[in-house]
Scaffold this motif. Structure first.
Motif, PDB file in Angstrom:
ATOM      1  N   GLU A 174       0.853  -1.207  -0.073  1.00  0.00           N
ATOM      2  CA  GLU A 174       0.036  -0.096   0.088  1.00  0.00           C
ATOM      3  C   GLU A 174       0.954   1.057   0.002  1.00  0.00           C
ATOM      4  O   GLU A 174       1.773   1.415   0.514  1.00  0.00           O
ATOM      5  N   THR A 205      -2.082  10.717   1.658  1.00  0.00           N
ATOM      6  CA  THR A 205      -0.977   9.545   0.960  1.00  0.00           C
ATOM      7  C   THR A 205       0.129  10.322   0.693  1.00  0.00           C
ATOM      8  O   THR A 205       0.276  11.266   0.131  1.00  0.00           O
ATOM      9  N   TYR A 240      -6.127   5.497   0.530  1.00  0.00           N
ATOM     10  CA  TYR A 240      -6.363   4.162   0.310  1.00  0.00           C
ATOM     11  C   TYR A 240      -5.793   3.494  -0.927  1.00  0.00           C
ATOM     12  O   TYR A 240      -6.758   2.722  -1.320  1.00  0.00           O
ATOM     13  N   TRP A 256      -2.974   1.505  -3.713  1.00  0.00           N
ATOM     14  CA  TRP A 256      -2.002   0.545  -3.609  1.00  0.00           C
ATOM     15  C   TRP A 256      -0.998   0.777  -4.340  1.00  0.00           C
ATOM     16  O   TRP A 256      -1.381   1.139  -5.707  1.00  0.00           O
TER      17      TRP A 256
END
Length: 176
Positions: A80, A103, A122, A124
């Protein structure tokens, strides 16, 4: 309904337990040592910041410029994408950032890393990175170290987010 539950339980019992991930997740808090301070009743109600990331290891590989390509967006870890959460408004790399979860991506070069704070959470990896979700970008200098750090490591000290891997170190000033 009972037959479904029993069948579901049997299916679960027969599933193989996953192996330990080769790049386990880790977390670091600001202030440093927050979880221990919290257990001892010595911490503020909540931390100021937390970073959650996966810790890939070198395992004899050449990391920067090879495994992690220069001038390409990197998830700053493995699996992730790395998440950073600010529990209060902060200054990160000299730029104001509002309380919230983000992120953190990186575009590494030999001398400078461009860190990207994104509101696309969220995700990957960096496979679906979207620049239109950037909050801001900051450039931080790369420091060479004499210590070979086997696993990607991130931690907060009193005034920086420190990122180390291989023979490199990057520091991002952070304040609240």
């Amino acid at each position: 309904m009972l037959g479904f539950l029993i069948a579901g339980q049997l299916a679960m019992a027969q599933q193989k337990v996953p192996d330990l991930d080769k790049s386990p997740m880790d977390a670091s808090y600001f202030p440093a040592g927050y979880p221990t301070m919290k257990v001892r009743g010595q911490a503020p109600a909540e931390p100021s910041a937390r970073i959650i990331y996966s810790r890939p290891q070198k395992k004899g590989r050449n990391i920067f410029g090879e495994e992690v390509k220069y001038n390409e967006v990197w998830r700053l870890g493995a699996n992730e994408a790395t998440e950073i959460e600010f529990f209060k408004n902060a200054t990160f790399g000299g730029k104001k950032v509002l309380k919230g979860r983000y992120t953190l991506y990186c575009i590494p070069t030999e001398t400078t890393w461009t860190l990207i704070l994104s509101k696309d959470n969220y995700t990957w990896g960096s496979f679906a990175y979207k620049s239109d979700k950037d909050v801001f970008r900051i450039d931080v200098p790369v420091q060479k170290t004499t210590t070979d750090v086997e696993a990607l490591t991130m931690f907060f000290d009193n005034s920086n987010l420190n990122i180390l891997w291989d023979f490199l170190k990057v520091q991002v000033p952070v304040s609240f």
